[in-house]
Design an enzyme around this catalytic site. Structure first.
Site, PDB file in Angstrom:
ATOM      1  N   LYS A  10      -7.410  -7.998  -3.533  1.00  0.00           N
ATOM      2  CA  LYS A  10      -8.182  -9.107  -4.095  1.00  0.00           C
ATOM      3  C   LYS A  10      -7.948 -10.376  -3.322  1.00  0.00           C
ATOM      4  O   LYS A  10      -8.747 -11.295  -3.360  1.00  0.00           O
ATOM      5  CB  LYS A  10      -7.725  -9.348  -5.539  1.00  0.00           C
ATOM      6  CG  LYS A  10      -8.041  -8.218  -6.469  1.00  0.00           C
ATOM      7  CD  LYS A  10      -7.296  -8.363  -7.793  1.00  0.00           C
ATOM      8  CE  LYS A  10      -7.068  -6.986  -8.383  1.00  0.00           C
ATOM      9  NZ  LYS A  10      -6.317  -6.960  -9.629  1.00  0.00           N
ATOM     10  N   LYS A  45       5.146 -11.402   0.014  1.00  0.00           N
ATOM     11  CA  LYS A  45       4.371 -12.309  -0.837  1.00  0.00           C
ATOM     12  C   LYS A  45       4.826 -13.756  -0.721  1.00  0.00           C
ATOM     13  O   LYS A  45       4.026 -14.674  -0.807  1.00  0.00           O
ATOM     14  CB  LYS A  45       4.443 -11.857  -2.297  1.00  0.00           C
ATOM     15  CG  LYS A  45       3.532 -10.695  -2.601  1.00  0.00           C
ATOM     16  CD  LYS A  45       3.211 -10.653  -4.081  1.00  0.00           C
ATOM     17  CE  LYS A  45       2.277  -9.501  -4.381  1.00  0.00           C
ATOM     18  NZ  LYS A  45       2.117  -9.266  -5.823  1.00  0.00           N
ATOM     19  N   LYS A  79      -3.986  -3.201   3.331  1.00  0.00           N
ATOM     20  CA  LYS A  79      -4.438  -2.650   2.064  1.00  0.00           C
ATOM     21  C   LYS A  79      -5.662  -3.416   1.544  1.00  0.00           C
ATOM     22  O   LYS A  79      -5.732  -4.633   1.707  1.00  0.00           O
ATOM     23  CB  LYS A  79      -3.270  -2.795   1.078  1.00  0.00           C
ATOM     24  CG  LYS A  79      -3.410  -2.027  -0.195  1.00  0.00           C
ATOM     25  CD  LYS A  79      -2.169  -2.228  -1.052  1.00  0.00           C
ATOM     26  CE  LYS A  79      -2.538  -2.127  -2.514  1.00  0.00           C
ATOM     27  NZ  LYS A  79      -1.436  -2.259  -3.433  1.00  0.00           N
TER      28      LYS A  79
END
Ligand code: TRP
Length: 339
Positions: free
Chosen positions: A203, A116, A200
């Site tokens: 969003k 991230k 994956k």
């Protein structure tokens, strides 16, 4: 684990955008099943969301949207507790204590932080770094014993187990915190992107075509499935033959999971067909499952007072458990607590 401890399920979903098919099949569908067997607490984790900047107006909207999504998917707010994390102060309080139990070495092994934070690690928030400690606090605040998560959260759950164990050992309070068990779905732990079967469904992926939102209409679903990436071979009859075909595997997985059948049975039925035919059938079952949920979400969103009331009632119930446990933790740590 203490044999007398009762089973409590806890899980959380971040309010960072519209819920999509990955959230539903990978998590919420299972949340709904678990309500039948155990006491469940489902949390809209807004404190986790702000580890990356959220526009305040959007955040508020997303908290209500996620709550509507929980209910539309079938979580029963009378039976289970639904609430937003920031309204129960125990999460932040216990997270601080866990910041002091958890080790820097443990944190620096967390692979999700590395993903991230990306290249610019120095500029990531400190919150993003210690986020797994907050997640451990979420779970242990309610002495939860079972945690349904996708396999991307497995490492964080192991950390929560380590924290529980270290706390129990350091303060010599054997069995105070239960060691929580992950509940990872074997059949389908990840729904992948429709544009790239190795990523994956999320969003954050830019293209809307990568995911199916639960609020998508029939036309959108059909269009997205039509455009979904596949390859040029027909559908095989053996699972092994899907090994190097991640996009094909993903679509067949989604079909099997939505229709509650096994991959074997899906392949028996579909083998030899080409993808355009299979995609029509996939669109049909998706429309039949997703559209009613989307309609319900849109209806619920119109009545924000009702959603706020559900969150308020959930927060009251959660806070009752949380305050009791935080007080015990404070006593164990050696703080002075007041009436
Ligand atoms: N970290 C989880 C995610 O991003 C969300 C989460 C927060 C969670 N607290 C939790 C999941 C506690 C399970 C239990 O998906």
């Amino acid at each position: 684990m203490n044999k007398n401890a009762k089973s409590v399920v806890f899980s959380g979903v971040q309010p960072t955008g519209n819920l999509h098919l990955g959230n539903y099949l990978g998590a919420i569908k299972n949340f709904v099943e678990l309500q039948k067997k155990m006491e469940c607490i489902y949390c809209v984790v807004d404190l986790h969301a702000i580890t990356t900047f959220q526009d305040p107006k959007e955040l508020k909207k997303n908290i209500l949207d996620t709550t509507a999504g929980f209910i539309a998917c079938g979580i029963d707010f009378k039976k289970s507790i639904i609430f937003n994390q920031s309204s129960v102060s125990g999460h932040a309080e216990l997270a601080w204590i866990f910041n002091c139990v958890s080790r820097v070495g443990w944190m620096s092994r967390m692979t999700q932080f590395k993903e991230k934070a990306g290249k610019n690690k120095e500029n990531a928030s400190v919150g993003l770094y210690v986020y797994p400690n907050l997640m451990a606090a979420d779970i242990l605040l309610y002495k939860a014993t079972h945690v349904p998560v996708g396999d991307d959260q497995k490492q964080h759950l192991e950390l929560a187990r380590d924290i529980a164990q270290k706390f129990n050992n350091d303060f010599k309070v054997k069995d105070f915190f239960p060691i929580p068990e992950p509940l990872i779905q074997k059949k389908l732990s990840r729904v992948m992107s429709l544009r790239d079967g190795t990523k994956k469904m999320s969003k954050s992926e830019e293209s809307d075509y990568a995911r199916i939102d639960l609020q998508d209409g029939e036309d959108e679903i059909v269009k997205k499935i039509k455009k979904a990436k596949t390859d040029s071979s027909p559908i095989p009859s053996k699972i092994d033959d899907l090994k190097n075909r991640p996009e094909a595997l993903n679509l067949l997985n989604i079909y099997s999971f939505i229709t509650d059948t096994t991959m074997e049975k899906t392949l028996d039925k579909m083998a030899g067909k080409d993808f355009s035919k299979f995609k029509n059938e996939l669109s049909d079952v998706l429309v039949a499952t997703v559209c009613p949920i989307g309609k319900k979400i849109k209806e619920l969103k119109k009545d924000s007072k009702y959603l706020l009331q559900i969150l308020q009632e959930g927060a009251n119930k959660a806070d009752l458990i949380a305050q009791k446990n935080v007080k015990m933790v404070k006593e164990i740590v050696g703080f002075i607590t007041h009436q």
